[in-house]
Design an enzyme around this catalytic site. Structure first.
Site, PDB file in Angstrom:
ATOM      1  N   SER A  51      87.841  19.395  19.112  1.00  0.00           N
ATOM      2  CA  SER A  51      89.061  18.477  19.612  1.00  0.00           C
ATOM      3  C   SER A  51      88.660  17.778  20.925  1.00  0.00           C
ATOM      4  O   SER A  51      89.211  18.148  21.847  1.00  0.00           O
ATOM      5  CB  SER A  51      90.194  19.550  19.741  1.00  0.00           C
ATOM      6  OG  SER A  51      90.029  20.305  20.987  1.00  0.00           O
TER       7      SER A  51
ATOM      8  N   ASP B  35      97.505  26.352  23.768  1.00  0.00           N
ATOM      9  CA  ASP B  35      96.839  25.073  24.028  1.00  0.00           C
ATOM     10  C   ASP B  35      97.080  24.338  22.733  1.00  0.00           C
ATOM     11  O   ASP B  35      96.674  24.661  21.644  1.00  0.00           O
ATOM     12  CB  ASP B  35      95.244  25.223  23.871  1.00  0.00           C
ATOM     13  CG  ASP B  35      94.462  23.823  23.840  1.00  0.00           C
ATOM     14  OD1 ASP B  35      95.467  22.974  24.016  1.00  0.00           O
ATOM     15  OD2 ASP B  35      93.358  23.860  24.062  1.00  0.00           O
TER      16      ASP B  35
ATOM     17  N   GLU C 232      98.697  24.438  27.818  1.00  0.00           N
ATOM     18  CA  GLU C 232      97.636  23.245  27.851  1.00  0.00           C
ATOM     19  C   GLU C 232      97.744  22.216  26.838  1.00  0.00           C
ATOM     20  O   GLU C 232      98.115  22.257  25.680  1.00  0.00           O
ATOM     21  CB  GLU C 232      96.306  24.041  27.425  1.00  0.00           C
ATOM     22  CG  GLU C 232      95.074  23.054  27.439  1.00  0.00           C
ATOM     23  CD  GLU C 232      93.705  23.941  27.096  1.00  0.00           C
ATOM     24  OE1 GLU C 232      93.613  25.157  27.226  1.00  0.00           O
ATOM     25  OE2 GLU C 232      93.017  23.262  26.506  1.00  0.00           O
TER      26      GLU C 232
ATOM     27  N   LYS D 211      85.569  21.704  31.947  1.00  0.00           N
ATOM     28  CA  LYS D 211      84.585  21.456  31.071  1.00  0.00           C
ATOM     29  C   LYS D 211      83.364  20.788  31.444  1.00  0.00           C
ATOM     30  O   LYS D 211      83.616  19.734  31.406  1.00  0.00           O
ATOM     31  CB  LYS D 211      85.047  21.258  29.514  1.00  0.00           C
ATOM     32  CG  LYS D 211      86.101  22.152  28.939  1.00  0.00           C
ATOM     33  CD  LYS D 211      86.587  21.369  27.703  1.00  0.00           C
ATOM     34  CE  LYS D 211      87.433  22.196  26.800  1.00  0.00           C
ATOM     35  NZ  LYS D 211      88.260  21.415  25.758  1.00  0.00           N
TER      36      LYS D 211
ATOM     37  N   HIS E 247      85.031  27.271  27.887  1.00  0.00           N
ATOM     38  CA  HIS E 247      84.099  27.024  26.796  1.00  0.00           C
ATOM     39  C   HIS E 247      84.481  25.890  25.690  1.00  0.00           C
ATOM     40  O   HIS E 247      85.433  25.313  25.988  1.00  0.00           O
ATOM     41  CB  HIS E 247      83.964  28.294  25.964  1.00  0.00           C
ATOM     42  CG  HIS E 247      85.085  28.707  25.090  1.00  0.00           C
ATOM     43  ND1 HIS E 247      85.206  29.245  24.002  1.00  0.00           N
ATOM     44  CD2 HIS E 247      86.531  28.148  25.291  1.00  0.00           C
ATOM     45  CE1 HIS E 247      86.590  29.224  23.295  1.00  0.00           C
ATOM     46  NE2 HIS E 247      87.114  28.495  24.123  1.00  0.00           N
ATOM     47  N   ARG E 248      83.459  25.641  24.851  1.00  0.00           N
ATOM     48  CA  ARG E 248      83.889  24.512  23.962  1.00  0.00           C
ATOM     49  C   ARG E 248      84.112  25.416  22.553  1.00  0.00           C
ATOM     50  O   ARG E 248      83.442  26.361  22.492  1.00  0.00           O
ATOM     51  CB  ARG E 248      82.800  23.522  23.938  1.00  0.00           C
ATOM     52  CG  ARG E 248      82.575  22.535  24.995  1.00  0.00           C
ATOM     53  CD  ARG E 248      83.665  21.826  25.547  1.00  0.00           C
ATOM     54  NE  ARG E 248      84.543  21.382  24.465  1.00  0.00           N
ATOM     55  CZ  ARG E 248      84.810  19.749  24.801  1.00  0.00           C
ATOM     56  NH1 ARG E 248      84.162  19.290  25.716  1.00  0.00           N
ATOM     57  NH2 ARG E 248      85.604  19.365  23.830  1.00  0.00           N
ATOM     58  N   SER E 249      84.437  24.690  21.797  1.00  0.00           N
ATOM     59  CA  SER E 249      84.606  25.652  20.182  1.00  0.00           C
ATOM     60  C   SER E 249      83.071  25.667  19.425  1.00  0.00           C
ATOM     61  O   SER E 249      83.041  26.664  18.993  1.00  0.00           O
ATOM     62  CB  SER E 249      85.414  24.874  19.286  1.00  0.00           C
ATOM     63  OG  SER E 249      85.228  23.167  19.291  1.00  0.00           O
TER      64      SER E 249
ATOM     65  N   GLU F  14      95.416  26.662  19.981  1.00  0.00           N
ATOM     66  CA  GLU F  14      95.094  28.171  20.413  1.00  0.00           C
ATOM     67  C   GLU F  14      96.250  29.164  20.838  1.00  0.00           C
ATOM     68  O   GLU F  14      97.172  28.461  21.624  1.00  0.00           O
ATOM     69  CB  GLU F  14      94.243  27.944  21.718  1.00  0.00           C
ATOM     70  CG  GLU F  14      92.798  27.317  21.126  1.00  0.00           C
ATOM     71  CD  GLU F  14      92.138  26.709  22.247  1.00  0.00           C
ATOM     72  OE1 GLU F  14      92.144  27.424  23.486  1.00  0.00           O
ATOM     73  OE2 GLU F  14      91.145  25.911  22.083  1.00  0.00           O
TER      74      GLU F  14
ATOM     75  N   GLU G 196      86.581  30.185  17.595  1.00  0.00           N
ATOM     76  CA  GLU G 196      86.328  30.704  18.724  1.00  0.00           C
ATOM     77  C   GLU G 196      86.683  32.201  18.682  1.00  0.00           C
ATOM     78  O   GLU G 196      86.964  32.935  19.614  1.00  0.00           O
ATOM     79  CB  GLU G 196      87.396  29.979  19.598  1.00  0.00           C
ATOM     80  CG  GLU G 196      86.905  28.664  19.867  1.00  0.00           C
ATOM     81  CD  GLU G 196      87.858  27.810  20.817  1.00  0.00           C
ATOM     82  OE1 GLU G 196      88.874  28.538  21.392  1.00  0.00           O
ATOM     83  OE2 GLU G 196      87.547  26.764  21.194  1.00  0.00           O
TER      84      GLU G 196
ATOM     85  N   HIS H 220      90.580  23.861  14.887  1.00  0.00           N
ATOM     86  CA  HIS H 220      89.497  24.958  14.550  1.00  0.00           C
ATOM     87  C   HIS H 220      89.900  26.108  13.357  1.00  0.00           C
ATOM     88  O   HIS H 220      89.089  26.849  13.411  1.00  0.00           O
ATOM     89  CB  HIS H 220      89.768  25.603  15.809  1.00  0.00           C
ATOM     90  CG  HIS H 220      89.365  24.903  17.305  1.00  0.00           C
ATOM     91  ND1 HIS H 220      89.460  25.488  18.622  1.00  0.00           N
ATOM     92  CD2 HIS H 220      88.610  23.843  17.241  1.00  0.00           C
ATOM     93  CE1 HIS H 220      89.029  24.609  19.501  1.00  0.00           C
ATOM     94  NE2 HIS H 220      88.429  23.621  18.608  1.00  0.00           N
TER      95      HIS H 220
ATOM     96  N   ASP I 257      94.019  19.041  29.709  1.00  0.00           N
ATOM     97  CA  ASP I 257      92.421  19.174  29.270  1.00  0.00           C
ATOM     98  C   ASP I 257      92.162  17.648  28.885  1.00  0.00           C
ATOM     99  O   ASP I 257      91.312  17.201  29.678  1.00  0.00           O
ATOM    100  CB  ASP I 257      92.246  20.146  28.062  1.00  0.00           C
ATOM    101  CG  ASP I 257      90.955  20.316  27.505  1.00  0.00           C
ATOM    102  OD1 ASP I 257      90.124  19.525  27.642  1.00  0.00           O
ATOM    103  OD2 ASP I 257      91.003  20.902  26.208  1.00  0.00           O
TER     104      ASP I 257
ATOM    105  N   LYS J 216      88.574  30.584  29.970  1.00  0.00           N
ATOM    106  CA  LYS J 216      89.141  30.902  28.541  1.00  0.00           C
ATOM    107  C   LYS J 216      87.754  30.586  27.878  1.00  0.00           C
ATOM    108  O   LYS J 216      87.086  29.397  28.147  1.00  0.00           O
ATOM    109  CB  LYS J 216      90.243  30.013  27.961  1.00  0.00           C
ATOM    110  CG  LYS J 216      89.873  28.657  27.885  1.00  0.00           C
ATOM    111  CD  LYS J 216      90.951  27.748  26.953  1.00  0.00           C
ATOM    112  CE  LYS J 216      90.430  26.310  26.589  1.00  0.00           C
ATOM    113  NZ  LYS J 216      91.399  25.767  25.676  1.00  0.00           N
TER     114      LYS J 216
HETATM  115  C1  2PG Z   1      89.854  23.095  23.897  1.00  0.00           C
HETATM  116  C2  2PG Z   1      88.725  23.288  23.397  1.00  0.00           C
HETATM  117  C3  2PG Z   1      88.152  24.812  23.835  1.00  0.00           C
HETATM  118  P1  2PG Z   1      87.148  21.935  21.653  1.00  0.00           P
HETATM  119  O1  2PG Z   1      90.645  22.280  23.440  1.00  0.00           O
HETATM  120  O2  2PG Z   1      90.433  23.396  24.892  1.00  0.00           O
HETATM  121  O3  2PG Z   1      88.806  25.807  23.259  1.00  0.00           O
HETATM  122  O4  2PG Z   1      88.256  23.076  22.153  1.00  0.00           O
HETATM  123  O5  2PG Z   1      85.909  22.464  22.443  1.00  0.00           O
HETATM  124  O6  2PG Z   1      87.028  21.878  20.262  1.00  0.00           O
HETATM  125  O7  2PG Z   1      87.592  20.613  22.458  1.00  0.00           O
HETATM  126 MG    MG Z   2      92.013  22.165  25.052  1.00  0.00          MG
END
Ligand code: 2PG
Ligand code: MG
Length: 438
Positions: free
Chosen positions: A42, A242, A293, A345, A373-375, A164, A205, A155, A320, A396
């Protein structure tokens, strides 16, 4: 002078089975530093560009051999002989060599790989743990973990739109205890789902991805899981969500759509910004939620201001997609009072130096920082050290399940153990939230 001798990239796999890049930096003293780069699903529209080959004959176009070549040739030549202790200089050279606003020429994945491998090589040379190299001699602050135990959105293959549902054991006395509380709640949730005949298979995740009908159902399950594990919802373990609302936003109509339900041809709602804010307020009033988030879209800056006005005095409003760890967007957010916390990130911005700049700026204005982290992840645990080194206070990194997630939690356990009682666990809920807009 301890300098870079050679830099080498390697195409490896991430936790979703997609290619990603690992980088190895060798110094003239024989010391080596490595890093492996994660990948999001995402992604924010303004993230630094993750470069992929696009050759459909290899890994469906997702290969990163061109990035590897750039690292092995251009970047290697540019940084050869450069001092390993000048992280800022290294990163600025990389930014200048790339020459684009969003690191699209060389690829943010390659650039970040080099940036992080250099930091590791420097720490290794000094014989320091990475978090000590990043953070210096100060007191070690262990972050509050946020465990993503129920997955939805992009996800997971279910009807839930919010991406999330996390549990935050902020009331624990140490990181190790917070981890235990989180794990026990995770397993109590598993038992509840099983009893209800719901699937206990996990999403990207490590969180469960049962086919639930509504956000309320997900939140009720979390409250039950916390209680059945023997903890007090809110006081000891709170809930964070999230919404990843950029994924739900129809820019033309300026409405938030229940997309999963629409896709499944089920009855779905669509909400204006004000209605979406009212909905989030309703959820906060009913459940022990203290962190939201991406409650609104990255394209809805005015909405964020309203959301922060409505909820930002009592709970954490985390940006984010809105900020993409970019100092420029953070600056706008600070001046418009768009949030009171920022998700961090590394690969959204693409160098360690810029990431640290963003963290330090956020903290100077009293915003909270959540390292993430990332997914799509790897076994690299850099973010665990980053969260401790920079004293970010929260992290997280998924459910306490799947090795690419537990690797980060295990690294935090090791750090707390190495500090032998010299660390403090930050109860983020006792930290003051930044002053609201007058
Ligand atoms: C988020 C992330 C991590 P993604 O949206 O916060 O949980 O997802 O890495 O897919 O962007
Ligand atoms: Mg996010």
């Amino acid at each position: 002078m301890t300098a870079i001798e050679s830099i080498k990239g390697l195409e490896i796999l991430d936790s979703r089975g997609h290619p990603t890049i690992a980088v190895r930096v060798r110094l003239n003293n024989g010391v080596v530093g490595t890093a492996a780069i994660p990948s999001g699903a995402s992604t924010g529209a303004y993230e630094a560009i993750e470069r992929r080959d696009g050759n459909k004959k290899r890994y469906g176009g997702k290969g990163v051999l061109d990035v590897v070549t750039s690292v092995n040739t251009e970047i290697n030549e540019c940084l050869k002989g450069f001092s390993i202790f000048d992280q800022t200089g290294i990163d600025h050279r990389l930014i200048a060599l790339d020459g684009t606003e969003n690191k699209s020429r060389l690829g943010a994945n390659g650039i970040l790989g080099v940036s992080l491998a250099c930091a590791r090589a420097a720490a290794n040379t000094l014989g320091l743990e990475l978090y000590r190299y990043l953070g210096g001699a100060g007191q070690v602050i262990m972050p509050c973990p946020m465990f993503n135990v129920l997955n939805g959105g992009v996800h997971a293959d279910n009807s839930i739109d919010f991406q999330e549902f996390m549990i935050r054991p902020h009331g624990a006395p140490s990181f190790a205890e917070a981890l235990r509380w989180g794990v026990e709640t995770y397993h109590s949730l598993r038992a509840i789902l099983k009893k209800k005949g719901l699937t206990i298979s996990v999403g990207d995740e490590g969180g469960f991805a049962p086919n639930l009908r509504s956000d309320d159902e997900a939140l009720d399950l979390l409250v039950d899981a916390i209680t059945q594990a023997g903890y007090k919802p809110g006081a000891e373990i709170s809930i964070g969500i999230d919404c990843a609302a950029s994924e739900l936003y129809d820019e033309k109509e300026k409405r938030y759509i229940e997309k999963k339900r629409r896709e499944r041809k089920e009855e779905f709602k669509s909400r204006t910004t004000d209605e979406q804010i009212a909905y989030l307020q309703h959820l906060v009033s009913r459940y022990p939620i203290d962190s939201i988030e991406d409650g609104l879209s990255e394209k809805d800056w005015d909405g964020w201001q309203k959301l922060t006005k409505a909820l930002g005095t009592s709970i954490q409003i985390v940006g984010d997609d809105l900020f993409v760890t970019n100092p420029k967007f953070l600056e706008r957010g600070i001046s418009e009072k768009s949030a009171n916390a920022i998700l961090i990130k590394l690969n959204q911005i693409g160098t360690l130096t810029e990431t640290i700049q963003t963290i330090q700026r956020a903290r100077r204005v009293g915003w909270r920082t959540v390292v993430s982290h990332r997914s799509g992840e790897t076994e690299d645990t850099f973010i665990a050290d980053l969260s401790v080194g920079l004293g970010c206070g929260q992290i997280k990194t998924g459910a306490p399940c799947r090795s690419e997630r537990t690797a980060k939690y295990n690294r935090l356990l090791a750090i707390e153990d190495m500090e032998e009682g010299n660390s403090v666990f930050l109860d983020t809920n006792r930290e003051q939230l930044a002053a609201p807009r007058k």
